[in-house]
Write a protein that holds these residues in place. Structure first.
Motif, PDB file in Angstrom:
ATOM      1  N   LEU A  25      19.478  -3.703 -35.124  1.00  0.00           N
ATOM      2  CA  LEU A  25      19.234  -2.842 -33.970  1.00  0.00           C
ATOM      3  C   LEU A  25      18.781  -3.638 -32.752  1.00  0.00           C
ATOM      4  O   LEU A  25      18.025  -4.589 -32.868  1.00  0.00           O
ATOM      5  CB  LEU A  25      18.155  -1.805 -34.302  1.00  0.00           C
ATOM      6  N   ASP A  26      19.255  -3.229 -31.586  1.00  0.00           N
ATOM      7  CA  ASP A  26      18.798  -3.790 -30.320  1.00  0.00           C
ATOM      8  C   ASP A  26      18.183  -2.646 -29.526  1.00  0.00           C
ATOM      9  O   ASP A  26      18.896  -1.764 -29.036  1.00  0.00           O
ATOM     10  CB  ASP A  26      19.970  -4.404 -29.558  1.00  0.00           C
ATOM     11  N   LEU A  27      16.878  -2.645 -29.407  1.00  0.00           N
ATOM     12  CA  LEU A  27      16.172  -1.566 -28.719  1.00  0.00           C
ATOM     13  C   LEU A  27      15.791  -1.935 -27.287  1.00  0.00           C
ATOM     14  O   LEU A  27      15.000  -1.241 -26.663  1.00  0.00           O
ATOM     15  CB  LEU A  27      14.902  -1.201 -29.494  1.00  0.00           C
ATOM     16  N   SER A  28      16.369  -3.000 -26.765  1.00  0.00           N
ATOM     17  CA  SER A  28      15.946  -3.493 -25.459  1.00  0.00           C
ATOM     18  C   SER A  28      16.130  -2.458 -24.343  1.00  0.00           C
ATOM     19  O   SER A  28      15.406  -2.487 -23.359  1.00  0.00           O
ATOM     20  CB  SER A  28      16.686  -4.784 -25.106  1.00  0.00           C
ATOM     21  N   ARG A  29      17.066  -1.543 -24.487  1.00  0.00           N
ATOM     22  CA  ARG A  29      17.291  -0.525 -23.447  1.00  0.00           C
ATOM     23  C   ARG A  29      16.876   0.867 -23.897  1.00  0.00           C
ATOM     24  O   ARG A  29      17.029   1.826 -23.149  1.00  0.00           O
ATOM     25  CB  ARG A  29      18.745  -0.546 -23.024  1.00  0.00           C
ATOM     26  N   ALA A  30      16.342   0.987 -25.093  1.00  0.00           N
ATOM     27  CA  ALA A  30      15.962   2.307 -25.622  1.00  0.00           C
ATOM     28  C   ALA A  30      14.617   2.748 -25.053  1.00  0.00           C
ATOM     29  O   ALA A  30      13.676   1.965 -24.982  1.00  0.00           O
ATOM     30  CB  ALA A  30      15.898   2.256 -27.136  1.00  0.00           C
ATOM     31  N   LYS A  31      14.551   4.009 -24.671  1.00  0.00           N
ATOM     32  CA  LYS A  31      13.297   4.569 -24.179  1.00  0.00           C
ATOM     33  C   LYS A  31      12.540   5.298 -25.274  1.00  0.00           C
ATOM     34  O   LYS A  31      11.327   5.427 -25.222  1.00  0.00           O
ATOM     35  CB  LYS A  31      13.569   5.520 -23.023  1.00  0.00           C
ATOM     36  N   TYR A  32      13.262   5.796 -26.273  1.00  0.00           N
ATOM     37  CA  TYR A  32      12.661   6.570 -27.366  1.00  0.00           C
ATOM     38  C   TYR A  32      13.472   6.281 -28.617  1.00  0.00           C
ATOM     39  O   TYR A  32      14.690   6.404 -28.617  1.00  0.00           O
ATOM     40  CB  TYR A  32      12.728   8.061 -27.017  1.00  0.00           C
ATOM     41  N   THR A  33      12.787   5.842 -29.660  1.00  0.00           N
ATOM     42  CA  THR A  33      13.490   5.551 -30.910  1.00  0.00           C
ATOM     43  C   THR A  33      12.908   6.390 -32.037  1.00  0.00           C
ATOM     44  O   THR A  33      11.698   6.604 -32.112  1.00  0.00           O
ATOM     45  CB  THR A  33      13.394   4.057 -31.290  1.00  0.00           C
ATOM     46  N   ARG A  58       8.264  -3.606 -30.697  1.00  0.00           N
ATOM     47  CA  ARG A  58       7.908  -2.189 -30.651  1.00  0.00           C
ATOM     48  C   ARG A  58       8.469  -1.505 -31.884  1.00  0.00           C
ATOM     49  O   ARG A  58       9.468  -1.933 -32.440  1.00  0.00           O
ATOM     50  CB  ARG A  58       8.439  -1.513 -29.402  1.00  0.00           C
ATOM     51  N   GLY A  59       7.778  -0.464 -32.301  1.00  0.00           N
ATOM     52  CA  GLY A  59       8.216   0.262 -33.486  1.00  0.00           C
ATOM     53  C   GLY A  59       8.861   1.589 -33.128  1.00  0.00           C
ATOM     54  O   GLY A  59       9.259   1.818 -31.987  1.00  0.00           O
ATOM     55  N   LEU A  60       8.946   2.438 -34.117  1.00  0.00           N
ATOM     56  CA  LEU A  60       9.511   3.769 -33.926  1.00  0.00           C
ATOM     57  C   LEU A  60       8.562   4.645 -33.112  1.00  0.00           C
ATOM     58  O   LEU A  60       7.343   4.574 -33.286  1.00  0.00           O
ATOM     59  CB  LEU A  60       9.748   4.440 -35.279  1.00  0.00           C
ATOM     60  N   ASP A  61       9.133   5.465 -32.266  1.00  0.00           N
ATOM     61  CA  ASP A  61       8.336   6.468 -31.562  1.00  0.00           C
ATOM     62  C   ASP A  61       8.123   7.684 -32.455  1.00  0.00           C
ATOM     63  O   ASP A  61       7.111   8.369 -32.341  1.00  0.00           O
ATOM     64  CB  ASP A  61       9.029   6.895 -30.266  1.00  0.00           C
ATOM     65  N   ALA A  62       9.086   7.936 -33.322  1.00  0.00           N
ATOM     66  CA  ALA A  62       8.987   9.085 -34.221  1.00  0.00           C
ATOM     67  C   ALA A  62       9.713   8.783 -35.524  1.00  0.00           C
ATOM     68  O   ALA A  62      10.728   8.074 -35.526  1.00  0.00           O
ATOM     69  CB  ALA A  62       9.567  10.327 -33.569  1.00  0.00           C
ATOM     70  N   GLU A 118      13.691  19.717 -32.556  1.00  0.00           N
ATOM     71  CA  GLU A 118      12.803  20.135 -31.470  1.00  0.00           C
ATOM     72  C   GLU A 118      11.862  18.989 -31.078  1.00  0.00           C
ATOM     73  O   GLU A 118      11.660  18.720 -29.903  1.00  0.00           O
ATOM     74  CB  GLU A 118      12.007  21.369 -31.901  1.00  0.00           C
ATOM     75  N   ALA A 119      11.313  18.301 -32.070  1.00  0.00           N
ATOM     76  CA  ALA A 119      10.395  17.183 -31.802  1.00  0.00           C
ATOM     77  C   ALA A 119      11.106  16.060 -31.057  1.00  0.00           C
ATOM     78  O   ALA A 119      10.570  15.507 -30.093  1.00  0.00           O
ATOM     79  CB  ALA A 119       9.801  16.671 -33.112  1.00  0.00           C
ATOM     80  N   ILE A 120      12.304  15.731 -31.494  1.00  0.00           N
ATOM     81  CA  ILE A 120      13.075  14.674 -30.828  1.00  0.00           C
ATOM     82  C   ILE A 120      13.439  15.100 -29.417  1.00  0.00           C
ATOM     83  O   ILE A 120      13.305  14.324 -28.464  1.00  0.00           O
ATOM     84  CB  ILE A 120      14.334  14.323 -31.653  1.00  0.00           C
ATOM     85  N   GLY A 121      13.886  16.335 -29.268  1.00  0.00           N
ATOM     86  CA  GLY A 121      14.266  16.841 -27.951  1.00  0.00           C
ATOM     87  C   GLY A 121      13.133  16.813 -26.944  1.00  0.00           C
ATOM     88  O   GLY A 121      13.346  16.609 -25.752  1.00  0.00           O
ATOM     89  N   SER A 122      11.910  16.993 -27.418  1.00  0.00           N
ATOM     90  CA  SER A 122      10.753  16.974 -26.519  1.00  0.00           C
ATOM     91  C   SER A 122      10.107  15.593 -26.421  1.00  0.00           C
ATOM     92  O   SER A 122       9.121  15.426 -25.720  1.00  0.00           O
ATOM     93  CB  SER A 122       9.721  18.012 -26.968  1.00  0.00           C
TER      94      SER A 122
END
Length: 111
Positions: free
Chosen positions: A12-20, A47-51, A89-93
């Motif tokens: 995985l490349d999360l360099s441009r991800a805002k929410y993972t 950085r790790g997972l946001d959710a 719902e959690a991901i959407g918010s």
């Protein structure tokens, strides 16, 4: 399975991800996979997972579990649908949700 999870997380490349986030299905255990992914991402991406979420599904490893049938199977699938709606719902918010749970295997199986 743990090597498959590690291999996925390492690519995985999360360099441009805002929410993972990650969602795992499980018949019995699955939290360890979430901890493993989170740890690898923290180590390699800074950085790790946001959710992180688990969804219980029918057990599907016959040597250890007898697959559910009938009403028991239906109950697991209905509960899974309800859980998925809450996850969506959690991901959407953009809610922050830690992997949680006790996961001793994830500390032993690392890349």
């Amino acid at each position: 399975m743990p090597l498959m999870v590690a291999g996925f997380a390492e690519r995985l490349d999360l360099s441009r991800a805002k929410y993972t986030f990650a969602v795992v299905t499980m018949g019995g255990m699955g939290v360890s996979a979430l901890h493993q992914v989170d740890g690898i991402l923290r180590e390699r991406q800074g950085r790790g997972l946001d959710a992180a979420f688990t969804v219980r599904m029918p057990a599907n490893f016959p040597p250890l579990f007898r697959p559910q049938e009938g009403r028991a199977l239906d109950n697991v699938l209905v509960a899974g649908d309800i859980r998925l709606a809450g996850i969506a719902e959690a991901i959407g918010s953009g809610r922050l949700v830690s992997p949680g749970g006790f996961a001793p295997v994830s500390r032993l199986v690392r890349a």
